[in-house]
Design an enzyme around this catalytic site. Structure first.
Site, short mmCIF file in Angstrom:
data_model
loop_
_atom_site.label_atom_id
_atom_site.label_comp_id
_atom_site.label_asym_id
_atom_site.label_seq_id
_atom_site.Cartn_x
_atom_site.Cartn_y
_atom_site.Cartn_z
N PRO A 180 17.42 95.28 51.26
CA PRO A 180 16.32 96.14 51.65
C PRO A 180 14.86 95.55 51.35
O PRO A 180 14.09 96.30 51.99
CB PRO A 180 16.70 97.39 50.95
CG PRO A 180 18.01 97.33 50.53
CD PRO A 180 18.41 95.73 50.24
N GLU B 252 23.82 96.36 42.47
CA GLU B 252 22.22 96.53 42.51
C GLU B 252 21.53 95.17 42.92
O GLU B 252 20.13 95.26 42.99
CB GLU B 252 21.85 96.83 41.15
CG GLU B 252 22.24 98.14 40.32
CD GLU B 252 21.67 99.37 41.37
OE1 GLU B 252 20.50 99.53 41.51
OE2 GLU B 252 22.67 100.25 41.55
N ARG C 119 25.32 88.19 71.35
CA ARG C 119 25.08 88.74 72.56
C ARG C 119 23.86 88.13 73.30
O ARG C 119 23.81 88.22 74.53
CB ARG C 119 24.93 90.20 72.54
CG ARG C 119 23.54 90.86 72.00
CD ARG C 119 23.49 92.30 71.78
NE ARG C 119 24.13 93.14 73.12
CZ ARG C 119 23.40 93.17 74.10
NH1 ARG C 119 22.38 92.80 74.31
NH2 ARG C 119 23.95 94.14 75.05
N ASP D 162 17.47 94.33 78.06
CA ASP D 162 17.72 95.41 77.05
C ASP D 162 16.46 95.74 76.36
O ASP D 162 15.43 95.32 76.59
CB ASP D 162 18.15 94.47 75.78
CG ASP D 162 19.69 94.56 76.07
OD1 ASP D 162 20.39 95.03 76.96
OD2 ASP D 162 20.54 93.38 75.34
#
Length: 248
Positions: free
Chosen positions: A88, A115, A152, A167
């Site tokens: 993150p 963690e 993709r 897209d």
């Protein structure tokens, strides 16, 4: 393209190998997945790879040695591939980043757990990526998101060569609305222009809708787009029509 995945739970990737676009690309040889489990390099009993954090606090931290050995094994197998830690705290990826990743020859992705990893492993890492400002239980799901988004984009991975190019986010904007048969359902009809056969008019309508949808839902994206004079006219038409409709 080669992906080396460092994960404590490599079985989680089996769904990608069995179904969908990624599975077809793997079967065609457009991409290859290779797995490295830090537990295979653990020296502690029960193949343990984590321990309590120094300084106290909840949770556990992945230890240096098992993970470092897994990274180095992957580097030996794919020496040209950069090592990426998924967390993150990393750079939040966009479609433009996915396009950059797709131009590479290979990547080594570390799916962290607990963690996180011991900070002393940063010397073994080239980049740090995130898929959003939220926390997951591990890096396997972000790795799968990246695999799907990147594979993709590889030539031949999709049925139509323009599918990825058209897209959402491929040009920095959201996609236009899509419709299919039947032409009318629940009192709602497909826009007439899409049934007209006039490809120039259809392209203009789709461009206007893409601009307008981005303005409505993600105006921040337009700030980074270079709009042509025609784009600006189409967007102005959309905004005017939208404003008039709200006033009715």
């Amino acid at each position: 393209m080669r992906f080396d995945l460092i994960s404590l739970f490599p079985a989680m990737f089996q769904s990608l190998e069995r179904e969908g676009v990624v599975a077809r690309a793997l079967a065609q040889g457009l991409a290859q997945l290779h797995y490295w489990n830090p537990r295979d390099y653990a020296q502690l009993p029960h193949r343990r790879v984590d321990d309590r954090p120094y300084g106290g606090g909840p949770g556990m931290v992945m230890q240096v040695e098992p993970l470092r050995k897994a990274i180095r094994a992957a580097r030996r197998a794919a020496p040209a591939s950069p090592v990426v830690y998924l967390s993150p705290q990393g750079q939040t990826l966009t479609q433009r980043d996915m396009q950059r990743i797709a131009r590479g020859k290979g990547w080594i992705l570390i799916a962290g757990r607990y963690e996180g990893i011991d900070e002393r492993l940063t010397a073994d890492i080239d980049e740090e990526w995130s898929i959003g400002d939220y926390v997951l239980s591990g890096g396997e799901l972000p790795a799968m998101v990246i695999l799907d988004a990147v594979i993709r984009l590889l030539p031949g991975a999709l049925g139509h060569r323009d599918s990825a190019r058209l897209d959402s986010h491929s040009e920095g904007m959201l996609d236009h609305p899509q419709y299919t048969r039947p032409p009318k359902i629940d009192g709602q009809s497909v826009p007439e222009v899409l049934l007209s056969g006039d490809h120039q008019a259809i392209a203009r309508w789709r461009r206007k809708q893409a601009l307008g949808r981005t303005w409505l839902r993600r105006p921040d994206l337009l700030q980074n787009c270079t709009l042509t004079q025609e784009d600006q006219r189409l967007l102005a038409e959309f905004i005017q029509a939208h404003t008039e409709q709200k006033q009715e």
